[in-house]
Design a protein around this motif. Structure first.
Motif, mmCIF file in Angstrom:
data_model
loop_
_atom_site.group_PDB
_atom_site.id
_atom_site.type_symbol
_atom_site.label_atom_id
_atom_site.label_comp_id
_atom_site.label_asym_id
_atom_site.label_seq_id
_atom_site.Cartn_x
_atom_site.Cartn_y
_atom_site.Cartn_z
ATOM 1 N N TYR A 2 51.822 18.536 32.301
ATOM 2 C CA TYR A 2 52.367 19.518 33.223
ATOM 3 C C TYR A 2 51.979 20.938 32.780
ATOM 4 C CZ TYR A 2 55.176 16.870 36.497
ATOM 5 O OH TYR A 2 55.572 16.070 37.519
ATOM 6 N N THR A 3 51.652 21.772 33.757
ATOM 7 C CA THR A 3 51.294 23.161 33.517
ATOM 8 C C THR A 3 52.442 24.059 33.963
ATOM 9 O OG1 THR A 3 50.276 23.379 35.703
ATOM 10 C CG2 THR A 3 48.870 22.582 33.901
ATOM 11 N N ARG A 4 52.214 25.368 33.820
ATOM 12 C CA ARG A 4 53.233 26.308 34.274
ATOM 13 C C ARG A 4 53.415 26.250 35.787
ATOM 14 N NH1 ARG A 4 52.447 31.981 30.867
ATOM 15 N NH2 ARG A 4 52.997 31.107 28.807
ATOM 16 N N ILE A 5 52.325 26.006 36.490
ATOM 17 C CA ILE A 5 52.427 25.886 37.948
ATOM 18 C C ILE A 5 53.276 24.676 38.311
ATOM 19 C CG2 ILE A 5 51.102 25.454 40.056
ATOM 20 C CD1 ILE A 5 48.855 27.111 38.904
ATOM 21 N N ASP A 6 53.063 23.566 37.596
ATOM 22 C CA ASP A 6 53.893 22.379 37.837
ATOM 23 C C ASP A 6 55.367 22.690 37.580
ATOM 24 O OD1 ASP A 6 51.701 20.801 38.487
ATOM 25 O OD2 ASP A 6 51.343 20.284 36.393
ATOM 26 N N SER A 7 55.650 23.377 36.493
ATOM 27 C CA SER A 7 57.035 23.724 36.172
ATOM 28 C C SER A 7 57.626 24.655 37.222
ATOM 29 C CB SER A 7 57.102 24.386 34.786
ATOM 30 O OG SER A 7 56.608 23.525 33.796
ATOM 31 N N TYR A 8 56.814 25.571 37.723
ATOM 32 C CA TYR A 8 57.276 26.508 38.755
ATOM 33 C C TYR A 8 57.672 25.766 40.035
ATOM 34 C CZ TYR A 8 56.765 29.972 42.506
ATOM 35 O OH TYR A 8 56.961 30.753 43.614
ATOM 36 N N ILE A 9 56.822 24.873 40.482
ATOM 37 C CA ILE A 9 57.132 24.109 41.698
ATOM 38 C C ILE A 9 58.266 23.125 41.441
ATOM 39 C CG2 ILE A 9 56.203 22.558 43.450
ATOM 40 C CD1 ILE A 9 53.454 23.724 42.950
ATOM 41 N N LEU A 10 58.234 22.469 40.274
ATOM 42 C CA LEU A 10 59.259 21.471 39.961
ATOM 43 C C LEU A 10 60.641 22.095 39.908
ATOM 44 C CD1 LEU A 10 59.835 18.534 39.124
ATOM 45 C CD2 LEU A 10 59.498 19.244 36.744
ATOM 46 N N ARG A 11 60.744 23.293 39.348
ATOM 47 C CA ARG A 11 62.035 23.963 39.270
ATOM 48 C C ARG A 11 62.593 24.253 40.672
ATOM 49 N NH1 ARG A 11 60.529 27.416 36.071
ATOM 50 N NH2 ARG A 11 60.025 29.134 37.498
ATOM 51 N N GLN A 12 61.729 24.699 41.561
ATOM 52 C CA GLN A 12 62.182 24.950 42.932
ATOM 53 C C GLN A 12 62.624 23.666 43.619
ATOM 54 O OE1 GLN A 12 59.874 27.776 45.352
ATOM 55 N NE2 GLN A 12 58.481 27.986 43.613
ATOM 56 N N LEU A 13 61.881 22.599 43.402
ATOM 57 C CA LEU A 13 62.222 21.331 44.039
ATOM 58 C C LEU A 13 63.549 20.777 43.521
ATOM 59 C CD1 LEU A 13 58.713 19.598 44.028
ATOM 60 C CD2 LEU A 13 59.943 20.428 46.028
ATOM 61 N N LEU A 14 63.753 20.809 42.205
ATOM 62 C CA LEU A 14 64.978 20.246 41.637
ATOM 63 C C LEU A 14 66.213 21.032 42.057
ATOM 64 C CD1 LEU A 14 63.831 19.299 38.012
ATOM 65 C CD2 LEU A 14 64.393 17.752 39.893
ATOM 66 N N VAL A 15 66.114 22.361 42.022
ATOM 67 C CA VAL A 15 67.262 23.173 42.436
ATOM 68 C C VAL A 15 67.584 22.943 43.903
ATOM 69 C CG1 VAL A 15 68.076 25.537 42.770
ATOM 70 C CG2 VAL A 15 66.883 24.924 40.658
#
Length: 385
Positions: A2-15
């Protein structure tokens, strides 16, 4: 990795997934719990009993809505990223469709695992506890459900009316209509009565009344009238033939669904088998619907103000898939030879979405949104070959 972009999108999806799922479950719980408000306001049950009774419904709500909210969150998040041109920047940085899809697939996998935990363990136990509460309220707490001046139904075949109810619990002006014995309904009128606890549950003891029973014989109907000084009616059972409560498919474990006890009818066996397949396949729809959302949001040409149409197309497709799922589940419960429809509904939308995300290999160029190649070019020769 996972990259920072993955973490950025994943955080939005989980919240978004947590907020939407909890909010929608609370809304469904509120609408469904209105059925039980009367038990608290008018019939004397405590507010904590109401909360415990309706709280047992929450796991089943989460199990049903989690695949739906996963689709909604994936679709809306990626459409918003596209409208804000963030996807354009990510593609320009060299990210492929599948790299952009990794956060959504990770969230869908989490939703699927939670769905399996709910459908296989938590929901059956909570539904069984809910049915036990209902059974106890109807039988053991039947005395609390009697209101003065109201025809109170205890089960489906017993109706009790009391003109007044005094502070000490004495009932005045009582009418009891007992239709639990088929073909011989009984109507009892009494001056007074009192709810008492019996070995099998509550009973109403009647004083100074009249018992009227209509019997249908070979010479036609006949009314038998009997006056009494004291009589009693059992309120604990809705029907006289009712013994141990029969547990439906929703409150049974997987082993009980696949291997029911002897004596279960063939119709119930079909329902049990369909319920077992439904529990195993329903969590997988979270992945399929997430892939559907990705296929709608990540394909097609970029349009600055085109997000609304994509949302409409995605939601319409999801509603159609969910409607077909209800039809498939109903058909499989009636005819177990159609059980494959349950799995087809769970898997096929995801496979089609993967094919679309992979640029629809093998499909004509016009279906992929590409203009036909000019005659004489190498692309045209390859297409002709």
């Amino acid at each position: 990795m996972y990259t920072r972009i993955d973490s950025y999108i994943l955080r939005q999806l989980l919240v978004s997934l947590g907020a939407v799922t909890i909010g929608l479950a609370a809304l469904v719980w509120l609408t469904q719990s209105l059925r039980f408000i009367e038990l608290v306001l008018d019939r004397g049950l405590s507010f904590w009993v109401f909360l415990e009774l309706t709280g047992l419904l929450l796991p089943s709500f989460f199990s049903v809505i989690l695949p739906i909210t996963t689709f909604v969150v994936v679709l809306f998040t990626y459409v918003r990223l596209g409208s804000d041109r963030e996807l354009v920047v990510m593609r320009a940085a060299g990210l492929s469709q599948w790299q952009l899809s990794r956060p959504a697939l990770g969230v869908a996998l989490i939703a699927t695992l939670v769905g399996f935990m709910l459908s296989l363990w938590i929901v059956p136990r909570s539904h069984a506890a809910f049915r036990d509460w209902q059974f106890e309220i109807r039988n053991q707490m039947a005395g609390l459900l009697l209101q003065e001046g109201v025809f109170s139904s205890v089960g489906g075949d017993l109706t009790v009316y009391a003109r007044t109810r005094e502070n000490d619990g004495t009932l005045r002006g009582i009418l009891v209509h007992d239709a639990r014995e088929r073909g011989a309904p009984v109507t009892i009128l009494a001056e007074a009565g009192r709810i008492t606890a019996g070995p099998l549950g509550p009973r109403v003891t009647l004083l100074n009344g009249q018992r009227q029973q209509l019997e249908v014989g070979a010479h036609g109907p006949r009314l038998n009238v009997l006056s009494f000084a004291e009589n009693s009616v059992d309120l604990a059972r809705a029907t006289r033939s009712e013994g141990e409560r029969f547990r439906n498919a929703q409150e049974r474990s997987m082993s009980e669904l696949l291997h029911p006890e002897p004596g279960v009818s063939l119709r119930d066996r079909r329902r049990f088998r369909a319920e077992a397949h439904q529990r195993l396949s329903n969590p997988i729809t979270a992945i399929s619907l997430a892939l559907l959302g990705l296929a709608v949001a990540l394909t097609g040409q970029f349009q600055r103000h085109g997000g609304g149409f994509r949302l409409f197309v995605g939601c319409a497709a999801a509603v159609g898939i969910l409607a077909l799922g209800l039809v498939a589940a109903s058909a499989a419960a009636r005819t177990n030879s159609l059980l494959f429809l349950i799995w087809l509904h769970a898997v096929l939308p995801g496979l089609v979405s993967v094919w679309i995300l992979a640029d629809m290999p093998g499909a004509p160029a016009f279906l992929r949104g590409r203009p036909p190649a000019p005659p004489g070019t190498s692309a045209a020769k390859e297409a002709a070959a």
